[in-house]
Structure formats: C-alpha cells, structure tokens
Enzyme design. Structure first.
Site, PDB file in Angstrom:
ATOM      1  N   VAL A  54      30.044  10.078  33.652  1.00  0.00           N
ATOM      2  CA  VAL A  54      29.818  11.530  33.648  1.00  0.00           C
ATOM      3  C   VAL A  54      28.870  11.851  34.792  1.00  0.00           C
ATOM      4  O   VAL A  54      28.098  10.998  35.238  1.00  0.00           O
ATOM      5  CB  VAL A  54      29.230  12.022  32.309  1.00  0.00           C
ATOM      6  CG1 VAL A  54      30.277  11.947  31.205  1.00  0.00           C
ATOM      7  CG2 VAL A  54      28.008  11.227  31.921  1.00  0.00           C
ATOM      8  N   SER A  55      28.921  13.083  35.262  1.00  0.00           N
ATOM      9  CA  SER A  55      28.203  13.439  36.483  1.00  0.00           C
ATOM     10  C   SER A  55      26.758  13.855  36.259  1.00  0.00           C
ATOM     11  O   SER A  55      25.960  13.852  37.186  1.00  0.00           O
ATOM     12  CB  SER A  55      28.947  14.570  37.207  1.00  0.00           C
ATOM     13  OG  SER A  55      30.243  14.167  37.551  1.00  0.00           O
ATOM     14  N   THR A  56      26.397  14.259  35.046  1.00  0.00           N
ATOM     15  CA  THR A  56      25.047  14.751  34.809  1.00  0.00           C
ATOM     16  C   THR A  56      24.420  14.072  33.610  1.00  0.00           C
ATOM     17  O   THR A  56      25.120  13.588  32.714  1.00  0.00           O
ATOM     18  CB  THR A  56      25.044  16.271  34.543  1.00  0.00           C
ATOM     19  OG1 THR A  56      25.747  16.532  33.318  1.00  0.00           O
ATOM     20  CG2 THR A  56      25.727  17.019  35.680  1.00  0.00           C
ATOM     21  N   GLN A  79      25.402  15.787  30.331  1.00  0.00           N
ATOM     22  CA  GLN A  79      26.685  15.354  29.799  1.00  0.00           C
ATOM     23  C   GLN A  79      26.557  13.997  29.119  1.00  0.00           C
ATOM     24  O   GLN A  79      27.161  13.749  28.083  1.00  0.00           O
ATOM     25  CB  GLN A  79      27.723  15.261  30.915  1.00  0.00           C
ATOM     26  CG  GLN A  79      28.226  16.602  31.413  1.00  0.00           C
ATOM     27  CD  GLN A  79      29.257  16.445  32.498  1.00  0.00           C
ATOM     28  OE1 GLN A  79      29.256  15.464  33.233  1.00  0.00           O
ATOM     29  NE2 GLN A  79      30.138  17.419  32.621  1.00  0.00           N
TER      30      GLN A  79
END
Length: 205
Positions: free
Chosen positions: A9-11, A14
């Site tokens: 996931v990018s963050t 998340q």
C-alpha cells in the site's frame, strides 16, 4: 505449489487501516485456492515510485529459499517502473500476478510499460490540477488556514508515534547494552560495539 505473497500500500494510513490490503489478500487467496498454499506473507507500506523495498527483498529471498512463487494481486502493486520489474523478473524467482496468472515474462514486461505510462500520466494530471488551483488563488496543503487544526493534530500524532517507536527500540536494545556493559565497557566502547554489530538508533543513525 507454494506461494509467498507480497502486498503493498502507498501510505501508512492505508497500512494501518487495512484499506487496500484486504482486497489484495482476497485476490491472492482466490488465486491460491486449489493451486497450493501460502507459506509467507510480506506487506510493504511504500510509494510505488521508490525502488528500495526491504519487504520485497525479504519476500524474494524467502521465495527463493522455499522454491516458492512470488504472488502479487496486481502488477502495479510492484512498481510503475519498467526497469524495476525487468530486474525483478531476472532475479531467478518465479513471479505471477493474481489478476493475470497466465501472463508470461513478455506479457509482464508489456504490462509494466503500461503501468509506468499510467503512473506518469497520473503524476502529470495531478501537477496540472494543482497548478490550476494555485493560479486561482487556492491555498494548498498546510498553507490553507482551514487546515491549521489538522496540522497540529498530525504533528501530535507524529510525535507520539516517534516516542513509541523510540521506547520500543530502547527496550529491544537495552539487553544488548547491559551485556556489553557487564564486561566493564565505557560508553564510547558500548557505542563502538553497537556500531560493529550493525545496531542502529531508533531513527536509523
């Protein structure tokens, strides 16, 4: 057949909420069903633009050790970068995507090129939209007065996370320090020994 799954996931938000992760887990679980079993799972919280992925490295090593297939939910979860995926495919580990299990290396290279172009297009559209908003006089990011409270809360949360990580790190390192100190080592000698063992500070120093 054995599988090592890699989810990204990018963050951090998340990663903590599970947003995106559960969908990826469902995709890989559906792929593995009747094909074999998952022997290990690795989760990365990192931007797709960065190539330094410690969890991906661990996943590759585990897949190679176990003779397993590295399984991802979607190709763009690896990276929107052709060179990165090309190098990955040359690592000697079999890689497959749950959304395209029949894809061979040639198809994966094509999909990587498409993903890279998509990432570039998204970046360009975002920059254009922000420039247009700025030209209209819109306050962006933390410069927006309406986000002052949000900024303070984010700062408090960040400080709390840093403190918790520092305390956890200290608790883990303390037994090692005590062991070294038991031999009569000075503070400088303790620091030297920690460096020699590759033990870093809570912030990676």
């Amino acid at each position: 057949m054995q599988f090592v799954t890699y989810l990204r996931v990018s963050t951090e938000r998340q990663g903590q909420s599970g947003l995106g992760l559960e969908a990826q887990r469902a995709a890989v679980a559906a792929h593995v069903l009747c094909r074999g079993e998952v022997v290990a799972e690795f989760v990365e919280v990192e931007s797709g633009k960065r190539a330094d992925r410690p969890e991906l490295v661990r996943a590759l090593l585990e897949a190679k050790r176990a003779g397993a297939v590295l399984l991802i939910a979607k190709l763009d979860r690896l990276a929107r970068n052709v060179a990165f995926i090309a190098n990955l495919l040359e690592s000697g580990v079999e890689v497959t995507a749950a959304d395209m299990p029949e894809a061979n290396r040639f198809v994966l290279h094509i999909m990587a090129a498409v993903a890279e172009q998509e990432g570039r297009a998204i970046s360009e559209r975002t920059k254009a939209a922000l420039a247009a908003a700025k030209a209209r006089g819109v306050k962006l990011g933390w410069s927006n007065p309406m986000r002052a409270y949000e900024q303070r809360q984010a700062a408090k949360k960040g400080a709390a996370v840093n403190k918790a990580q520092a305390l956890t790190h200290a608790a883990n390192v303390l037994p090692v320090i005590e062991q070294i100190r038991a031999g009569g080592a000075s503070l400088r000698q303790i620091a030297t020994e920690l460096n020699a063992r590759g033990i870093k500070t809570a912030r990676g120093g």
